[in-house]
Design an enzyme around this catalytic site. Structure first.
Site, mmCIF file in Angstrom:
data_model
loop_
_atom_site.group_PDB
_atom_site.id
_atom_site.type_symbol
_atom_site.label_atom_id
_atom_site.label_comp_id
_atom_site.label_asym_id
_atom_site.label_seq_id
_atom_site.Cartn_x
_atom_site.Cartn_y
_atom_site.Cartn_z
ATOM 1 N N PRO A 2 -37.086 -27.454 -39.118
ATOM 2 C CA PRO A 2 -36.870 -28.882 -39.601
ATOM 3 C C PRO A 2 -35.949 -28.679 -40.714
ATOM 4 O O PRO A 2 -35.739 -27.644 -41.523
ATOM 5 C CB PRO A 2 -38.092 -29.169 -40.203
ATOM 6 C CG PRO A 2 -39.137 -28.200 -40.327
ATOM 7 C CD PRO A 2 -38.611 -26.938 -39.293
ATOM 8 N N GLU A 3 -34.820 -29.544 -40.472
ATOM 9 C CA GLU A 3 -33.649 -29.459 -41.502
ATOM 10 C C GLU A 3 -34.157 -30.810 -42.464
ATOM 11 O O GLU A 3 -35.147 -31.522 -42.310
ATOM 12 C CB GLU A 3 -32.479 -29.562 -40.858
ATOM 13 C CG GLU A 3 -32.310 -28.236 -40.061
ATOM 14 C CD GLU A 3 -30.895 -28.474 -39.236
ATOM 15 O OE1 GLU A 3 -29.977 -28.894 -39.821
ATOM 16 O OE2 GLU A 3 -30.965 -27.524 -38.273
#
Ligand SMILES: [Zn+2]
Length: 299
Positions: A2-3
């Site tokens: 996840p960013e």
């Protein structure tokens, strides 16, 4: 992994359920999550405290608790927070109990996720100061700021963008998307970009992250939302994962190459390759100085 848009999506989803509640219990089932502290130590510091806010900095989620106690979570590769899962997840590492009887489970098959404690705002700020650079949605992320950062970098621009100590929250997906939007080749040395290119890149980073956020993030690999809802940004990628497909601007096939040790997608017509001399110089300087830079900094 996840960013920023994925972590921010999680934060927005969970915040209404946890803010204002009391964190009644923290049950650390895997000691590796918070080492060098023992699970009991972290639990004793946070249990019984009111949750004032669920915050985010870069890719970190922050439980902001009463009396200036902060618990910083990083989901890493496969971590996810599940709210009241109907069946116990297979890789539950930590359980957060709330005073309304609900619970959040941190499920993390590969066990790279971490939890870190900061007692006081100063300790929290010191923690982030060594790990994270400018926040892309903050007022400090100006093209002048980004230009100044690139002047002292010897890295190719993709590696530069993945370095969390420069710009916080950008990972492999959003770096590719932003570079394509800005028409900049990932291997171009950061320090050689013009002011105009940097200004375009700054806007492209913000636009890519905003689009990701609007789509509730991308659902690829093992990333899941707390309620199992899937983000849809993967359906809107301009360049990432589109190897062999036509470029949306010029119809040339998208190429895949390696940059900063990561699979990187590029249209070499819209994002012209730097002259070989430039790449060579940047690569040599980069590897001579910091051999493990991209691996250590991309998380
Ligand atoms: Zn193109």
């Amino acid at each position: 992994m996840p960013e920023l848009p994925e972590v921010e999506t999680i934060r927005r989803h969970l915040a209404p359920h946890v803010e204002g509640r009391v964190l009644t219990a923290l049950d650390v089932r895997d000691g590796r999550w918070c080492r060098p502290l023992a699970g009991e130590e972290v639990a004793a510091a946070v249990a019984g405290r009111r949750i004032e806010a669920l915050g985010r900095r870069g890719k970190y989620l922050i439980w902001e608790l009463e009396d200036d106690v902060h618990l910083m979570l990083h989901l890493r590769m496969t971590g996810t927070l599940l709210l009241d899962p109907p069946t116990p997840p297979r890789h539950a590492r930590v359980r957060f109990g709330l005073d309304d009887g609900r619970e959040l489970i941190f499920d993390d098959p590969r066990r790279f996720g971490t939890g870190e404690l900061a007692l006081g705002g100063e300790a929290r700020d010191a923690f982030f100061a060594t790990r994270l650079g400018v926040e892309p949605f903050g007022t400090a992320f100006t093209s002048a700021h980004l230009y100044a950062l690139t002047r002292v970098s010897r890295a190719p621009i993709k590696a530069f963008l993945l370095d969390q100590r420069k710009v916080a929250g950008v990972g492999n997906i959003y770096a590719d998307e932003a570079l394509f939007r800005a028409g900049i080749h990932p291997l171009r040395p950061a320090g050689r970009l013009t002011r105009k290119q940097v200004a375009g890149l700054r806007d492209a980073v913000v636009a890519s992250l905003e689009e990701g956020l609007a789509a509730k993030g991308a659902s690829i690999d093992d990333f899941r939302h707390p309620d199992g809802v899937q983000g849809s940004f993967q359906d809107r990628f301009l360049i990432h994962l589109r190897e062999g497909e036509p470029c949306l601007v010029c119809d040339r096939p998208v190429r895949k190459l390696r940059a900063a040790g990561r699979g990187t997608y590029v249209c070499e017509k819209c994002q012209p390759r730097p002259r070989p001399r430039q790449v060579q110089a940047a690569a040599t300087r980069n590897s001579a100085r910091r051999p493990a830079r991209s691996a250590a900094a991309s998380s």
